[in-house]
Design a protein around this motif. Structure first.
Motif, PDB file in Angstrom:
ATOM      1  N   ASP A  15       0.818  -1.319   0.005  1.00 17.51           N
ATOM      2  CA  ASP A  15      -0.055  -0.056  -0.065  1.00 17.51           C
ATOM      3  C   ASP A  15       0.853   1.316  -0.146  1.00 17.51           C
ATOM      4  N   GLU A  16       2.042   1.264   0.870  1.00 18.51           N
ATOM      5  CA  GLU A  16       2.874   2.431   0.760  1.00 18.51           C
ATOM      6  C   GLU A  16       3.621   2.637  -0.362  1.00 18.51           C
ATOM      7  N   TYR A  17       3.826   1.550  -1.127  1.00 18.16           N
ATOM      8  CA  TYR A  17       4.754   1.815  -2.544  1.00 18.16           C
ATOM      9  C   TYR A  17       3.555   2.390  -3.339  1.00 18.16           C
ATOM     10  N   ARG A  18       2.462   1.779  -3.538  1.00 15.01           N
ATOM     11  CA  ARG A  18       1.313   2.297  -4.456  1.00 15.01           C
ATOM     12  C   ARG A  18       1.329   3.854  -4.422  1.00 15.01           C
ATOM     13  N   LEU A  19       1.141   4.048  -2.960  1.00 22.27           N
ATOM     14  CA  LEU A  19       0.708   5.597  -2.615  1.00 22.27           C
ATOM     15  C   LEU A  19       1.817   6.493  -3.223  1.00 22.27           C
ATOM     16  N   ARG A  20       3.134   5.886  -2.971  1.00 23.78           N
ATOM     17  CA  ARG A  20       4.307   6.763  -3.239  1.00 23.78           C
ATOM     18  C   ARG A  20       4.325   6.839  -4.597  1.00 23.78           C
ATOM     19  N   LEU A  21       4.027   5.868  -5.580  1.00 23.27           N
ATOM     20  CA  LEU A  21       3.901   5.889  -6.880  1.00 23.27           C
ATOM     21  C   LEU A  21       3.061   6.629  -7.336  1.00 23.27           C
ATOM     22  N   VAL A 134       6.785  16.462  -4.327  1.00 19.74           N
ATOM     23  CA  VAL A 134       6.315  14.940  -4.050  1.00 19.74           C
ATOM     24  C   VAL A 134       6.732  14.619  -2.561  1.00 19.74           C
ATOM     25  N   ARG A 135       8.155  15.042  -2.194  1.00 21.22           N
ATOM     26  CA  ARG A 135       8.715  14.551  -0.782  1.00 21.22           C
ATOM     27  C   ARG A 135       8.321  15.443   0.123  1.00 21.22           C
ATOM     28  N   ALA A 136       7.972  16.791  -0.164  1.00 21.93           N
ATOM     29  CA  ALA A 136       7.368  17.748   0.489  1.00 21.93           C
ATOM     30  C   ALA A 136       5.932  17.144   1.540  1.00 21.93           C
ATOM     31  N   VAL A 137       5.209  16.341   1.260  1.00 17.86           N
ATOM     32  CA  VAL A 137       4.240  15.892   1.826  1.00 17.86           C
ATOM     33  C   VAL A 137       4.535  14.300   2.062  1.00 17.86           C
ATOM     34  N   LYS A 138       4.751  14.059   3.593  1.00 20.76           N
ATOM     35  CA  LYS A 138       5.104  12.748   3.896  1.00 20.76           C
ATOM     36  C   LYS A 138       3.849  11.903   3.890  1.00 20.76           C
ATOM     37  N   PRO A 139       4.242  10.611   3.462  1.00 17.62           N
ATOM     38  CA  PRO A 139       3.244   9.319   3.281  1.00 17.62           C
ATOM     39  C   PRO A 139       3.004   8.845   4.904  1.00 17.62           C
ATOM     40  N   PRO A 140       1.991   7.980   5.151  1.00 13.43           N
ATOM     41  CA  PRO A 140       1.846   7.558   6.521  1.00 13.43           C
ATOM     42  C   PRO A 140       3.010   6.709   7.059  1.00 13.43           C
ATOM     43  N   MET A 141       3.716   5.822   6.372  1.00  8.34           N
ATOM     44  CA  MET A 141       5.029   5.209   6.885  1.00  8.34           C
ATOM     45  C   MET A 141       6.062   6.240   7.378  1.00  8.34           C
ATOM     46  N   ALA A 142       6.292   7.089   6.536  1.00  7.81           N
ATOM     47  CA  ALA A 142       7.284   8.475   6.646  1.00  7.81           C
ATOM     48  C   ALA A 142       6.903   8.944   8.139  1.00  7.81           C
ATOM     49  N   LEU A 143       5.562   9.231   8.173  1.00 12.21           N
ATOM     50  CA  LEU A 143       5.202   9.913   9.546  1.00 12.21           C
ATOM     51  C   LEU A 143       5.426   9.233  10.690  1.00 12.21           C
ATOM     52  N   GLN A 144       5.371   7.786  10.556  1.00 13.92           N
ATOM     53  CA  GLN A 144       5.572   6.946  11.778  1.00 13.92           C
ATOM     54  C   GLN A 144       7.047   7.023  11.650  1.00 13.92           C
ATOM     55  N   MET A 145       7.986   6.808  10.921  1.00 10.74           N
ATOM     56  CA  MET A 145       9.381   6.618  10.855  1.00 10.74           C
ATOM     57  C   MET A 145       9.877   8.074  11.486  1.00 10.74           C
ATOM     58  N   GLN A 349       1.043  22.579   3.450  1.00 14.33           N
ATOM     59  CA  GLN A 349       0.280  21.503   3.099  1.00 14.33           C
ATOM     60  C   GLN A 349       0.309  20.548   4.141  1.00 14.33           C
ATOM     61  N   GLU A 350      -0.982  19.781   4.292  1.00 10.87           N
ATOM     62  CA  GLU A 350      -1.079  18.856   5.456  1.00 10.87           C
ATOM     63  C   GLU A 350       0.087  17.673   5.223  1.00 10.87           C
ATOM     64  N   HIS A 351       0.624  17.141   6.261  1.00 11.10           N
ATOM     65  CA  HIS A 351       1.699  16.341   6.315  1.00 11.10           C
ATOM     66  C   HIS A 351       2.900  16.819   5.722  1.00 11.10           C
ATOM     67  N   ASN A 352       2.947  17.891   5.731  1.00 10.00           N
ATOM     68  CA  ASN A 352       4.340  18.530   5.678  1.00 10.00           C
ATOM     69  C   ASN A 352       5.099  18.202   7.115  1.00 10.00           C
ATOM     70  N   VAL A 353       6.361  18.187   6.985  1.00 11.09           N
ATOM     71  CA  VAL A 353       7.037  18.190   8.337  1.00 11.09           C
ATOM     72  C   VAL A 353       8.176  19.312   8.182  1.00 11.09           C
ATOM     73  N   ILE A 354       8.052  20.013   9.201  1.00 11.81           N
ATOM     74  CA  ILE A 354       8.718  21.095   9.258  1.00 11.81           C
ATOM     75  C   ILE A 354       9.611  21.261  10.655  1.00 11.81           C
ATOM     76  N   ALA A 355      10.943  21.637  10.214  1.00 11.68           N
ATOM     77  CA  ALA A 355      11.816  22.076  11.423  1.00 11.68           C
ATOM     78  C   ALA A 355      11.731  23.460  11.615  1.00 11.68           C
ATOM     79  N   LEU A 356      11.400  24.042  12.811  1.00 14.68           N
ATOM     80  CA  LEU A 356      11.476  25.527  13.159  1.00 14.68           C
ATOM     81  C   LEU A 356      12.489  25.848  13.855  1.00 14.68           C
ATOM     82  N   GLU A 357      13.237  26.698  13.273  1.00  9.86           N
ATOM     83  CA  GLU A 357      14.686  26.883  14.218  1.00  9.86           C
ATOM     84  C   GLU A 357      14.917  28.441  14.479  1.00  9.86           C
ATOM     85  N   PRO A 358      14.023  29.300  14.881  1.00  9.20           N
ATOM     86  CA  PRO A 358      14.424  30.771  15.383  1.00  9.20           C
ATOM     87  C   PRO A 358      15.339  30.805  16.479  1.00  9.20           C
TER      88      PRO A 358
END
Lengths: 396, 396
Positions: A15-21, A134-145, A349-358
């Motif tokens: 499923d994860e592979y299909r989603l990424r593709l 593509v990589r700016a929005v993380k798929p479910p497995m990436a969020l878990q990792m 976007q939803e599921h962006n993962v952002i490092a904030l460093e002020p």
């Protein structure tokens, strides 16, 4: 450590592979690209869950073909072993594409020159920009990792006060944090995209070393131990009244978190304390603004407003040299989208993962401020680098 | 740690700098290139003795111009601060070159596309191949730095037996070697040129992990701890009758040495002992052949002859997957010229610095063989990684 499953070219679940593709194809369609040829480690890993030497050929329809140079022994329906890129052409099932996306921002000029003739008549497009989106929005497995990386990252940071001994320099402390990180399973590799960015395992900087400009486009500098790698720890002693900023590698599984905390030996100046609190205030305000649809630029502006109101502008994001951004996407590489900068055109976007460093550099004290990594959800931002945010004082 | 001298753009002594510049110009002349624009960290460091973000513009006559983006504060007669590459053109004293050398094997395609229009009418040449030839022959200061790296590298290896504890895996041992290396001042950064090569701080592999093919073009493989970085230690326990091969980072000052030694817990098989001795024999024979004028190919062939005579071919340079080279130049990057390989066209030159690594993988034992770094002189090869070469047995 080996098992049959590991020999499959695809390591993600089906499923994860299909989603990424599917996501790659959506972005290809949007850019009117009918085929892309990926070979950058970060993009290969994104799609397959492993790094191999070779190419992934992805079209809008039909299964991807994997052209592998190394390692031997990978299996899959569409794995073709090659010795050189010229063997890509003429593979079974490959129709000549109208346009071909190649990673123009990553592959050297001569490598691209060698690939282009393999697709005669095809219009050359930039697969780097497609994959960046593509990589700016993380798929479910990436969020878990990423959550798992954040937990391990924070666990290592919780051990830092126990590593400190009087008489240590920023370099001494960094070396011991590296050791604890590696024992916790940190892979060490610091993946970064772009011109000549280099950093070994992270950045630990004490006192005035924080005010030394570096050639690299990181938020903070430091002189480093040698002019061949002029960034980070330079042997500055950790002395009373100064800070140590710790911004060490969070790559525990291929998806990296980014996290900074500040430590001090004895009391530091009211200005430094105020600046550190200002960084925390910016985190509070901006995490409320990390919602799908907001502009990255508006986050940068909000932070600027807080800094100016606090009268801290001369120290913000550096003192002798200033960084041009206060946050960035993070994932397989440390500098993904979106970028939180004054001229950024990125939309959260939803599921962006952002490092904030002020961060701030206070002369004669050092760097202060924190960095956290957040997952953007529809209605909230989830901090995945949970640890105390105030300045942590070393025992004397 | 900072001083005035460090702010000068050139950190080499005047003589060393002049020599380096002269060599670059000799190779430019030989390739009919009248100007080159360098921006790769390794090349910038070769010329100036420091890494900065920007460009070095070198012509056959006249002083080089240094276009610097970061860090702030560098000084020199011909330092020009720029914010973007487009500001390169129109600088005082720049005549339009007939041909322009750009690092086509290193710079991304899109970066080159952005630079080319700055030199209208100039023929595009490859500065990467020019600089690769220049850097193959080390100037005097580099030889001194390499000798110093070799000493520190060997000092770290002498401490490895004291790090071993029963129950350790290859990963556990590597982490402790990293710590000792860093305390000895190892910079950690592993500079390597070319497509997507990655390695964190070196390669320590035990037992059958040595026989796991890797995607990267190193002499040895290993599964690694994660499919995002599939090389090196994978947690294989160090057990009686097996070996641990240690091939860790020797970057102590910007110029790197390369060195491998083998450790074992208890007796290992006669086949493994024989192969290890064969590696030492190859070192003896090939170091006698490392003389200016000999071909790199002839060294590879001599080694092949020794291996075939010893009936060890199936294990040579890997067992399930074989490396295509047995030695390589080393310096600022780990993969410089010459390459000791069957189809190499390189000729050995005085002051080449060559890492020779004839290795074997013996199933159910592990990797054996050694690696040393040599400086080529007119009448001898000087080994600069001096340490016992036989297998070193851990105490139980």
């Amino acid at each position: 450590m080996e098992n049959i499953q590991k020999h499959s070219i695809i390591l993600w679940s089906r499923d994860e592979y299909r989603l990424r593709l599917t996501r790659i194809r959506e972005h290809m369609s949007a850019s009117s690209v009918d085929a892309i040829l990926l070979s950058d480690n970060a993009n290969i890993y994104y799609l397959t869950g492993r790094v191999f030497a070779g190419y992934a050929y992805v079209t809008l329809k039909g299964e991807p073909i994997y052209f592998v140079r190394r390692p031997v022994g990978l299996s899959g329906d569409s794995v073709v072993y090659i010795r050189k890129p010229e063997e890509i052409t003429g593979s079974i099932g490959m129709a000549a594409p109208q346009s071909i996306g190649i990673e123009l921002d990553v592959l050297p000029y001569s490598s691209v020159q060698r690939l282009v003739p393999l697709f005669p008549g095809a219009e050359l497009k930039n697969a780097s920009s497609i994959m960046r989106s593509v990589r700016a929005v993380k798929p479910p497995m990436a969020l878990q990792m990423l959550r798992e990386s954040g937990e391990r990252h924070a666990r290592v940071y919780s051990r830092i006060p126990g590593l400190f001994q009087e008489g240590m320099s920023d370099y001494d402390l960094q070396v011991e944090i590296e050791n604890v990180s590696r024992r916790e399973g940190c892979l060490g590799q610091f993946r970064i995209s772009g011109d000549s960015m280099e950093l070994y395992m992270g950045n630990t900087i004490a006192g005035n070393n924080a005010d030394t400009p570096s050639p690299y486009d990181f938020a903070m500098g430091g002189a480093g131990m040698d002019p061949s790698l002029p960034v980070g720890a330079n042997g500055t002693l950790i002395t009373p009244g100064t800070t140590v900023m710790v911004d060490m590698n969070g790559n525990y599984n291929g998806y990296m978190t980014d996290m900074t905390r500040v430590f001090a030996l004895g009391d530091i100046s009211p200005l430094a304390l105020k600046a550190h609190q200002c960084s925390i205030d910016i985190h509070r305000a901006l995490s409320e603004m990390m919602r799908p649809g907001n502009t990255a630029k508006s986050l940068w502006e909000k932070a600027e407003e807080i800094v100016v109101a606090a009268d801290l502008k001369p120290y913000y994001m550096g003192h002798r040299q200033h960084a041009g951004f206060i946050g960035h996407g993070v994932g397989i590489e440390i500098n993904e989208l979106p970028v939180i900068a004054p001229r950024s055109r990125d939309i959260i976007q939803e599921h962006n993962v952002i490092a904030l460093e002020p961060k701030f550099v206070i002369p004669n004290v050092g760097a202060v401020g924190i960095e956290n990594t957040y997952i953007v959800h529809a209605d909230h931002a989830e901090c995945i680098t949970l640890a105390p945010e105030e300045i942590i004082y070393f025992d004397r």
